[in-house]
Structures are given as C-alpha cells and as structure tokens.
Scaffold this motif. Structure first.
Motif, PDB file in Angstrom:
ATOM      1  N   LYS A 178      23.545  24.653  11.350  1.00  0.00           N
ATOM      2  CA  LYS A 178      23.670  24.600  12.814  1.00  0.00           C
ATOM      3  C   LYS A 178      24.696  25.633  13.295  1.00  0.00           C
ATOM      4  N   ARG A 179      25.823  25.661  12.604  1.00  0.00           N
ATOM      5  CA  ARG A 179      26.878  26.600  12.997  1.00  0.00           C
ATOM      6  C   ARG A 179      26.448  28.050  12.745  1.00  0.00           C
ATOM      7  N   ILE A 180      25.727  28.250  11.670  1.00  0.00           N
ATOM      8  CA  ILE A 180      25.242  29.600  11.352  1.00  0.00           C
ATOM      9  C   ILE A 180      24.260  30.061  12.436  1.00  0.00           C
ATOM     10  N   GLN A 181      23.345  29.179  12.809  1.00  0.00           N
ATOM     11  CA  GLN A 181      22.368  29.578  13.824  1.00  0.00           C
ATOM     12  C   GLN A 181      23.024  29.700  15.201  1.00  0.00           C
ATOM     13  N   HIS A 182      24.117  28.976  15.406  1.00  0.00           N
ATOM     14  CA  HIS A 182      24.875  29.125  16.651  1.00  0.00           C
ATOM     15  C   HIS A 182      25.397  30.567  16.780  1.00  0.00           C
ATOM     16  N   PHE A 183      26.067  31.057  15.748  1.00  0.00           N
ATOM     17  CA  PHE A 183      26.664  32.400  15.919  1.00  0.00           C
ATOM     18  C   PHE A 183      25.597  33.490  15.974  1.00  0.00           C
ATOM     19  N   ILE A 184      24.467  33.251  15.316  1.00  0.00           N
ATOM     20  CA  ILE A 184      23.366  34.232  15.406  1.00  0.00           C
ATOM     21  C   ILE A 184      22.888  34.335  16.856  1.00  0.00           C
ATOM     22  N   LYS A 185      22.757  33.209  17.498  1.00  0.00           N
ATOM     23  CA  LYS A 185      22.289  33.214  18.898  1.00  0.00           C
ATOM     24  C   LYS A 185      23.333  33.847  19.816  1.00  0.00           C
ATOM     25  N   VAL A 186      24.590  33.503  19.614  1.00  0.00           N
ATOM     26  CA  VAL A 186      25.640  34.069  20.465  1.00  0.00           C
ATOM     27  C   VAL A 186      25.678  35.589  20.281  1.00  0.00           C
ATOM     28  N   TYR A 187      25.580  36.025  19.042  1.00  0.00           N
ATOM     29  CA  TYR A 187      25.559  37.469  18.749  1.00  0.00           C
ATOM     30  C   TYR A 187      24.418  38.151  19.493  1.00  0.00           C
ATOM     31  N   GLU A 188      23.232  37.587  19.428  1.00  0.00           N
ATOM     32  CA  GLU A 188      22.072  38.240  20.045  1.00  0.00           C
ATOM     33  C   GLU A 188      22.213  38.300  21.565  1.00  0.00           C
ATOM     34  N   PHE A 189      22.608  37.189  22.176  1.00  0.00           N
ATOM     35  CA  PHE A 189      22.785  37.210  23.638  1.00  0.00           C
ATOM     36  C   PHE A 189      23.899  38.177  24.036  1.00  0.00           C
ATOM     37  N   ALA A 190      24.991  38.160  23.290  1.00  0.00           N
ATOM     38  CA  ALA A 190      26.103  39.064  23.611  1.00  0.00           C
ATOM     39  C   ALA A 190      25.631  40.515  23.517  1.00  0.00           C
ATOM     40  N   HIS A 191      24.866  40.818  22.481  1.00  0.00           N
ATOM     41  CA  HIS A 191      24.400  42.197  22.303  1.00  0.00           C
ATOM     42  C   HIS A 191      23.483  42.622  23.455  1.00  0.00           C
ATOM     43  N   VAL A 192      22.575  41.748  23.815  1.00  0.00           N
ATOM     44  CA  VAL A 192      21.644  42.079  24.906  1.00  0.00           C
ATOM     45  C   VAL A 192      22.419  42.282  26.210  1.00  0.00           C
ATOM     46  N   ILE A 193      23.336  41.367  26.503  1.00  0.00           N
ATOM     47  CA  ILE A 193      24.107  41.515  27.747  1.00  0.00           C
ATOM     48  C   ILE A 193      24.925  42.809  27.689  1.00  0.00           C
ATOM     49  N   GLY A 194      25.592  43.030  26.570  1.00  0.00           N
ATOM     50  CA  GLY A 194      26.422  44.229  26.422  1.00  0.00           C
ATOM     51  C   GLY A 194      25.607  45.507  26.601  1.00  0.00           C
TER      52      GLY A 194
ATOM     53  N   VAL B  55      24.498  29.553  24.835  1.00  0.00           N
ATOM     54  CA  VAL B  55      24.077  28.807  23.652  1.00  0.00           C
ATOM     55  C   VAL B  55      24.629  27.380  23.685  1.00  0.00           C
ATOM     56  N   ASN B  56      25.904  27.232  24.028  1.00  0.00           N
ATOM     57  CA  ASN B  56      26.515  25.892  24.039  1.00  0.00           C
ATOM     58  C   ASN B  56      25.861  24.970  25.071  1.00  0.00           C
ATOM     59  N   ALA B  57      25.489  25.525  26.213  1.00  0.00           N
ATOM     60  CA  ALA B  57      24.900  24.685  27.263  1.00  0.00           C
ATOM     61  C   ALA B  57      23.645  23.997  26.745  1.00  0.00           C
ATOM     62  N   MET B  58      22.868  24.715  25.949  1.00  0.00           N
ATOM     63  CA  MET B  58      21.662  24.131  25.383  1.00  0.00           C
ATOM     64  C   MET B  58      22.005  23.213  24.209  1.00  0.00           C
ATOM     65  N   GLU B  59      22.833  23.702  23.300  1.00  0.00           N
ATOM     66  CA  GLU B  59      23.144  22.901  22.105  1.00  0.00           C
ATOM     67  C   GLU B  59      23.843  21.586  22.475  1.00  0.00           C
ATOM     68  N   ASP B  60      24.685  21.641  23.508  1.00  0.00           N
ATOM     69  CA  ASP B  60      25.413  20.427  23.917  1.00  0.00           C
ATOM     70  C   ASP B  60      24.649  19.632  24.975  1.00  0.00           C
ATOM     71  N   GLU B  61      23.458  20.086  25.285  1.00  0.00           N
ATOM     72  CA  GLU B  61      22.593  19.405  26.270  1.00  0.00           C
ATOM     73  C   GLU B  61      23.327  19.125  27.579  1.00  0.00           C
ATOM     74  N   LEU B  62      23.983  20.150  28.103  1.00  0.00           N
ATOM     75  CA  LEU B  62      24.736  19.975  29.353  1.00  0.00           C
ATOM     76  C   LEU B  62      23.796  19.740  30.529  1.00  0.00           C
ATOM     77  N   LYS B  63      24.295  18.957  31.469  1.00  0.00           N
ATOM     78  CA  LYS B  63      23.518  18.699  32.688  1.00  0.00           C
ATOM     79  C   LYS B  63      23.598  19.927  33.600  1.00  0.00           C
ATOM     80  N   LYS B  64      22.588  20.014  34.480  1.00  0.00           N
ATOM     81  CA  LYS B  64      22.486  21.181  35.350  1.00  0.00           C
ATOM     82  C   LYS B  64      23.743  21.425  36.187  1.00  0.00           C
TER      83      LYS B  64
END
Ligand code: FE2
Length: 166
Positions: free
Chosen positions: A19-35, A128-137
């Motif tokens: 879970k933690r490994i896939q977390h940082f992969i997702k953060v990396y990809e989003f960060a790269h795209v935004i950057g 990534v955290n908003a989805m993983e932690d199932e945050l409300k809108k």
C-alpha cells in the motif's frame, strides 16, 4: 534515470507494504505531471521527482522507533534516511539532496510554502491521500482551497473528485 533506481530502493525500504509502495508511485506520477505541465525547469522537476518518490521515507523508521508516524514525526525522521539513500547516487548533488531533504521535512507543513516544487508535492500527496483516506467532499474542498494553487493541480483535483472549480 535516477527515479527508476530510487523506486526500486524505496520499494526495498518499504518491503512487505504494497500500500505504501503504491502510494509513493502515485504521488510521484501526479507530481511529475503537474510539474511538467506547470513548466518546471529540468533541475526543479528532477528534485520534485526525487522528493515525491522519497517523501514518506520517515514513516517506517517513525513506526519502528516510536510506534506511531504522525506527520511531524515523519518530517523529523525522514531526511536522515533520505540523505543516506541518496549518498548511493553519485550524480546527485549536495544542493539537490538539501532541497529534497527540506521537502521531506516539510511535506506536512502547509504554511509558508515557498517554491513550486514544494507546492506541487503537497498537491500531489493530497490527490492520492484524499482517495486513499476516503475523504468527504467538503474536506477535500477545504484542503483544496487552503493548499492548491497550481492550475494543473486545481484542474486535476476538481476533475478527479467532481468538484466545482473555484
Ligand atoms: Fe504521502
């Protein structure tokens, strides 16, 4: 590319915790795209890539030493481990290591955000955290309005979570 090797190293560091490994992969990809979409220069994008792969490096040591891993503890514990891991890469400069360590030491700090690399890391981690932690809108909107500033980050969060744009 350094990020390929770092992803393998960080996977080893978090062995047994997909879970933690896939977390940082997702953060990396989003960060790269935004950057990339925000036009970061090559050096800053590289720092952001490295920092996003490594940003949560303090979690496992915090858990092992203290049995907890709140944000402030992660920020305190992470940089020393990042520095040790980055020392294995001869092409990473001291300046780059210092900035990566700064970002790791502030990735749960939302005030005085200076630098697009810092801003984008916060945005990508939250996407990534908003989805993983199932945050409300409404919690997502509150955080968005407090922290999100880049055009691409705002577009991604609004689109992904079906929010009205601000
Ligand atoms: Fe994270």
């Amino acid at each position: 590319m350094i990020t390929d090797d770092l992803i393998v190293k960080m996977t080893e560091f978090n062995a047994g915790d997909p879970k933690r490994i896939q977390h940082f992969i997702k953060v990396y990809e989003f960060a790269h795209v935004i950057g990339a979409k925000e036009g970061l220069d090559e050096n800053t994008l590289r720092i952001l890539d490295i920092a996003s792969v490594m940003h949560d490096i303090g979690i496992r040591p915090s858990e092992e030493k203290y049995g907890r891993c709140d944000g402030k503890l992660q920020e305190r514990e992470g940089p020393a481990y990042a520095r040790e891991m980055l020392a294995m890469f001869s092409d990473v400069t001291e300046t780059e290591i210092d900035r990566v360590c700064f970002l790791i030491a502030h990735h749960h700090t939302y005030e005085n955000v200076e630098g697009l690399d810092y801003r984008i890391l916060l945005e990508a981690d939250f996407l990534v955290n908003a989805m993983e932690d199932e945050l409300k809108k409404d919690a997502i909107i509150t955080f968005r309005d407090k922290v999100f500033r880049t055009k691409t980050g705002l577009h991604l969060i609004n689109t992904m979570f079906g929010l009205c744009s601000i």
